[in-house]
Structure formats: C-alpha cells, structure tokens
Design an enzyme around this catalytic site. Structure first.
Site, PDB file in Angstrom:
ATOM      1  N   CYS A 114       0.811  -1.233   0.000  1.00  0.00           N
ATOM      2  CA  CYS A 114       0.000   0.000   0.000  1.00  0.00           C
ATOM      3  C   CYS A 114       0.838   1.273   0.000  1.00  0.00           C
ATOM      4  O   CYS A 114       0.322   2.354  -0.252  1.00  0.00           O
ATOM      5  CB  CYS A 114      -0.918   0.009   1.214  1.00  0.00           C
ATOM      6  N   HIS A 255      -3.497   6.674   3.283  1.00  0.00           N
ATOM      7  CA  HIS A 255      -3.881   5.392   2.685  1.00  0.00           C
ATOM      8  C   HIS A 255      -5.276   5.037   3.202  1.00  0.00           C
ATOM      9  O   HIS A 255      -5.563   5.158   4.399  1.00  0.00           O
ATOM     10  CB  HIS A 255      -2.867   4.313   3.084  1.00  0.00           C
ATOM     11  N   ASN A 285     -10.238  -0.739   0.557  1.00  0.00           N
ATOM     12  CA  ASN A 285      -8.780  -0.605   0.512  1.00  0.00           C
ATOM     13  C   ASN A 285      -8.279  -1.103  -0.849  1.00  0.00           C
ATOM     14  O   ASN A 285      -8.400  -2.283  -1.155  1.00  0.00           O
ATOM     15  CB  ASN A 285      -8.198  -1.448   1.661  1.00  0.00           C
TER      16      ASN A 285
HETATM   17  N1  ACO Z   1     -18.399  -9.621   9.654  1.00  0.00           N
HETATM   18  C1  ACO Z   1     -18.834  -9.928  10.901  1.00  0.00           C
HETATM   19  N2  ACO Z   1     -18.022 -10.242  11.907  1.00  0.00           N
HETATM   20  C2  ACO Z   1     -16.699 -10.282  11.650  1.00  0.00           C
HETATM   21  C3  ACO Z   1     -16.175  -9.972  10.378  1.00  0.00           C
HETATM   22  C4  ACO Z   1     -17.081  -9.647   9.372  1.00  0.00           C
HETATM   23  N3  ACO Z   1     -16.686  -9.309   8.118  1.00  0.00           N
HETATM   24  N4  ACO Z   1     -14.821 -10.080  10.449  1.00  0.00           N
HETATM   25  C5  ACO Z   1     -14.516 -10.411  11.692  1.00  0.00           C
HETATM   26  N5  ACO Z   1     -15.658 -10.558  12.431  1.00  0.00           N
HETATM   27  C6  ACO Z   1     -15.771 -10.897  13.842  1.00  0.00           C
HETATM   28  C7  ACO Z   1     -14.555 -11.628  14.375  1.00  0.00           C
HETATM   29  O1  ACO Z   1     -14.654 -12.987  14.109  1.00  0.00           O
HETATM   30  C8  ACO Z   1     -14.632 -11.303  15.846  1.00  0.00           C
HETATM   31  O2  ACO Z   1     -15.557 -12.151  16.419  1.00  0.00           O
HETATM   32  P1  ACO Z   1     -15.260 -12.788  17.895  1.00  0.00           P
HETATM   33  O3  ACO Z   1     -15.165 -11.583  18.800  1.00  0.00           O
HETATM   34  O4  ACO Z   1     -16.438 -13.660  18.117  1.00  0.00           O
HETATM   35  O5  ACO Z   1     -13.964 -13.521  17.752  1.00  0.00           O
HETATM   36  C9  ACO Z   1     -15.224  -9.890  15.874  1.00  0.00           C
HETATM   37  O6  ACO Z   1     -15.848  -9.702  14.599  1.00  0.00           O
HETATM   38  C10 ACO Z   1     -14.216  -8.797  16.113  1.00  0.00           C
HETATM   39  O7  ACO Z   1     -13.137  -8.961  15.220  1.00  0.00           O
HETATM   40  P2  ACO Z   1     -11.855  -8.108  15.345  1.00  0.00           P
HETATM   41  O8  ACO Z   1     -10.806  -8.639  14.422  1.00  0.00           O
HETATM   42  O9  ACO Z   1     -11.516  -7.923  16.786  1.00  0.00           O
HETATM   43  O10 ACO Z   1     -12.382  -6.713  14.782  1.00  0.00           O
HETATM   44  P3  ACO Z   1     -11.632  -5.329  14.745  1.00  0.00           P
HETATM   45  O11 ACO Z   1     -12.436  -4.332  15.438  1.00  0.00           O
HETATM   46  O12 ACO Z   1     -10.164  -5.484  15.089  1.00  0.00           O
HETATM   47  O13 ACO Z   1     -11.708  -4.982  13.193  1.00  0.00           O
HETATM   48  C11 ACO Z   1     -10.457  -5.027  11.160  1.00  0.00           C
HETATM   49  C12 ACO Z   1     -11.140  -5.838  12.231  1.00  0.00           C
HETATM   50  C13 ACO Z   1     -11.495  -4.167  10.436  1.00  0.00           C
HETATM   51  C14 ACO Z   1      -9.817  -6.018  10.185  1.00  0.00           C
HETATM   52  C15 ACO Z   1      -9.370  -4.129  11.773  1.00  0.00           C
HETATM   53  O14 ACO Z   1      -8.563  -4.852  12.646  1.00  0.00           O
HETATM   54  C16 ACO Z   1      -8.521  -3.465  10.735  1.00  0.00           C
HETATM   55  O15 ACO Z   1      -8.991  -2.678   9.924  1.00  0.00           O
HETATM   56  N6  ACO Z   1      -7.211  -3.698  10.748  1.00  0.00           N
HETATM   57  C17 ACO Z   1      -6.293  -3.107   9.802  1.00  0.00           C
HETATM   58  C18 ACO Z   1      -6.397  -3.839   8.530  1.00  0.00           C
HETATM   59  C19 ACO Z   1      -5.690  -3.153   7.416  1.00  0.00           C
HETATM   60  O16 ACO Z   1      -5.674  -1.960   7.326  1.00  0.00           O
HETATM   61  N7  ACO Z   1      -5.136  -3.958   6.521  1.00  0.00           N
HETATM   62  C20 ACO Z   1      -4.528  -3.563   5.323  1.00  0.00           C
HETATM   63  C21 ACO Z   1      -3.292  -2.764   5.524  1.00  0.00           C
HETATM   64  S1  ACO Z   1      -2.100  -2.903   4.332  1.00  0.00           S
HETATM   65  C22 ACO Z   1      -2.806  -3.005   2.923  1.00  0.00           C
HETATM   66  O17 ACO Z   1      -3.558  -2.140   2.623  1.00  0.00           O
HETATM   67  C23 ACO Z   1      -2.546  -4.124   1.954  1.00  0.00           C
END
Ligand code: ACO
Length: 328
Positions: A114, A255, A285
């Site tokens: 990214c 980003h 993204n």
């Molecule tokens: N729909 C419903 N529930 C979901 C989903 C979904 N799509 N995905 C995960 N869950 C659930 C999980 O299983 C978890 O359930 P549990 O509590 O029963 O275990 C719950 O939701 C919470 O999941 P978390 O992973 O704790 O959610 P979080 O608030 O951390 O958000 C996210 C997740 C959106 C992925 C966040 O961590 C994030 O954005 N991280 C950065 C990701 C990023 O930017 N990546 C790319 C960067 S580099 C590039 O661009 C290539």
C-alpha cells in the site's frame, strides 16, 4: 533551482460495484459490522477478464490527458502493485506496450504494497533530478479481488480494485512539487500481512491450493495498531523537517484502509478530520491505488489549490510506510 512537479493525475475504478449488502450473501457478515469496523460501504470489483494492467492503462491515459502530453513523451514508467498481471514479466511492460510508450523507456514494477505509490514517486523524483529522464509516469494499480479469500470474512470485506496514476516532470522553479519524502520498512512484521505461498519459499502446489495459502493472510488488530503508530511518526517528521505546522497543511491524503485508523491518526496529530481526504467508503482498501485514486478525486473536487501543501501518508504490507509532502 529545479523541482519535480506532478503535471497530471488520473484514476480508474472498474464498473461493477459490490455493496456490503451483496457481501452478506457470500460470507457471514452485515452492513452494520463492515461500516462500523471499517467505514466501507462498497467497493469496485474488476471483471473476470480485466487484469491489473487494464485498470492501470485507463488511469494512465487519464493522467496523460490531464498533463497534456502523450505516451510518446514518457521515458520512465513505474507500476506499483502487489497484484501484477503475471509473476514474470512486470505489469509495467504490459502497460508500456499497450499505451504506446516508446521502447527506449525504462519500465519496471515495484513491490511495496500500500505504500507502493509513495515509493514509486520517490524513485521517479530521484531519477528525474539526475537529468537522465525527462518525464515519468507512475501508477498504483491493484486487482485485490484476485488475491483475497472470498470465504474469509475477516479480509474479503475490506478490499477493492482500482488504479491511479501521475505524470512527474522536472521544472526550473524552486520550492514546488515534491518537497520531501520519508519512507521506511519493518520486515520483522512481514507475517502480519502476507501471501504465504506462490513465491520461491513455498511454490504453488495442490497442497498450498488446498490450504488457501495463495490468499492474503492478515492479523488485522496488529496491523491496525502499527498503522496508526508509523503513520503518525512519518507525518510528524515530514512536517517538522520542513519547518511547517499542521495548520499549514491544507489536505492530508492517507492510505484508505480503515476509517477508524484515519480518525485515530487525525486525533493523534491534532488535525481536524475535515482536512483528511476520505473515499474508502466507496472503494474499500485498494492498496497501491488508494492514494493516487484519492489524490485524483481530491484535485478534481477542487480540494487542492496552487500554493497548497498536501501530505500523503501510507502504510502497508512489509510493513512498509511513508509520507510525502507536495506543494502545488
Ligand atoms: N463480519 C462480521 N463479523 C466479523 C467480520 C465480518 N466481516 N470479520 C470479523 N468478524 C468478527 C470476528 O470474528 C470477531 O468475532 P469474535 O469476537 O467472536 O472472535 C469480531 O468480529 C471482532 O473482530 P476483530 O478482528 O476484533 O475486529 P476489529 O475491530 O479489530 O476490526 C479489522 C477488524 C477491520 C480487520 C481491523 O482490525 C482493521 O482494519 N485492521 C487493519 C487492517 C488493514 O488496514 N489492513 C490492510 C493494511 S495494508 C494493505 O492495505 C494491503
């Protein structure tokens, strides 16, 4: 005194839109979860016969038009992508041939996920200053829909396809264009976001296919924390190095990964959110395409005026990160 300016920008997103509601039919998720955790409402998805180069070409043609030049004027082409058309050769060679950039041009891809567009900009900047090149075309393009696991709800809801491009030129005018750039990488964290198989460490095989190791794997929470930390650091450093304050930065283009990351960054830097350009709600993204796509939209929306300072700030797999300061 010479500078390197952005002489034109362009972008392209595939026609098909996949909404959060559409995703609920593919994985166990909800519009509410996706919007509240990421800020994303919909994303563009390329057609089966549309490759990364096809998106790149459309963005490039729009940037050439904006710069009022033709492909024949380009002697340096850099494509930043983590979803190349082929493992070999580069997507840049596909783009070069299809848009008619002359064979004497230097054409290659870079892999910085990214942060790729900022890496490409820094390389082109340095090469133009040497005087060996006259005009560079840099492109960030991705078909991320081809590397996400459509059965994995923790990743597939976050990504989209698109492309953005910029034409860079040297001018005899001091203090304009690319003012500074601060890039970095922390390879120790590479397993937070990577594709385990398909490279030389673990070549593709029926076993890797079975295990789904050719898809993007991500530890979302750790990426989230690191993203805020490194983007804050490089944004601050860039502004301080140039003896500016954030009040003098008219627009920050981060980003576009997650609205909560952008919110936290704005809050930590003490910059009002309305000075951050955000379009991830409509694109998700798009990795290397995210910053040039947002830059093109922001310019066309009149958010960038002559004399303005714009700060680009990114993070991505690697983990790579960086910031670039531009004066228009
Ligand atoms: N729909 C419903 N529930 C979901 C989903 C979904 N799509 N995905 C995960 N869950 C659930 C999980 O299983 C978890 O359930 P549990 O509590 O029963 O275990 C719950 O939701 C919470 O999941 P978390 O992973 O704790 O959610 P979080 O608030 O951390 O958000 C996210 C997740 C959106 C992925 C966040 O961590 C994030 O954005 N991280 C950065 C990701 C990023 O930017 N990546 C790319 C960067 S580099 C590039 O661009 C290539």
């Amino acid at each position: 005194m010479t500078s390197v300016i952005i002489a034109g920008v362009g972008s392209y997103a595939p026609q098909r839109i996949l909404t959060n509601e559409d995703l609920t039919k593919i994985v166990d998720t909800s519009d509410e979860w996706i919007r509240s955790r990421s800020g994303i409402r919909e994303r563009h998805i390329a057609a089966a016969d549309e490759a990364t180069s096809d998106l790149a070409i459309k963005a490039a043609q729009s940037a050439l038009l904006d710069a009022k030049i033709t492909a024949a004027d380009i002697d340096l082409l850099i494509v930043a992508t983590c979803t190349p058309d082929y493992p070999v050769p580069s997507t840049a060679c596909v783009v070069q041939h299809k848009i008619g950039i002359p064979p004497h041009a230097t054409c290659f891809d870079i892999s910085a996920a990214c942060t790729g567009f900022l890496y490409a900009m820094e390389i082109a900047y340095g090469q133009l200053l040497t005087g060996r090149y006259k005009c560079a075309l840099i492109i960030g393009a991705e078909k991320l829909s081809s590397i996400v696991d459509w059965k994995d709800r923790t990743t597939c809801v976050l990504f989209g396809d698109g492309a953005g491009a910029a034409v860079l030129k040297k001018v005899n005018q001091p203090g304009v264009g690319i003012i500074g750039s601060d890039l970095g990488a922390d390879g120790e964290l590479l397993e937070l976001l990577y594709i385990p198989a398909g490279g030389s460490r673990c070549p593709a095989s029926p076993l890797t296919l079975e295990a789904g190791s050719h898809f993007l794997h991500m530890k979302g929470k750790e990426v989230f924390k690191n993203a805020i930390k490194v983007m804050e650091t490089v944004a601050r450093e860039m502004v301080e190095q140039h003896h500016l304050t954030f009040d003098q930065i008219s627009l920050v283009i981060p980003h576009q990964a997650n609205y909560r990351i952008i919110e936290a960054l704005a809050s930590n830097l003490g910059v009002p959110l309305d000075r951050f350009y955000v379009n991830l709600d409509r694109y998700g993204n798009t990795s290397a395409a995210s910053i040039p796509l947002a830059l093109d939209e922001a310019r066309r929306a009149g958010r960038i005026k002559p004399g303005d300072y714009t700060l680009l700030v990114a993070f991505g797999a690697g983990l790579t990160y960086g910031s670039t300061l531009i004066r228009w």
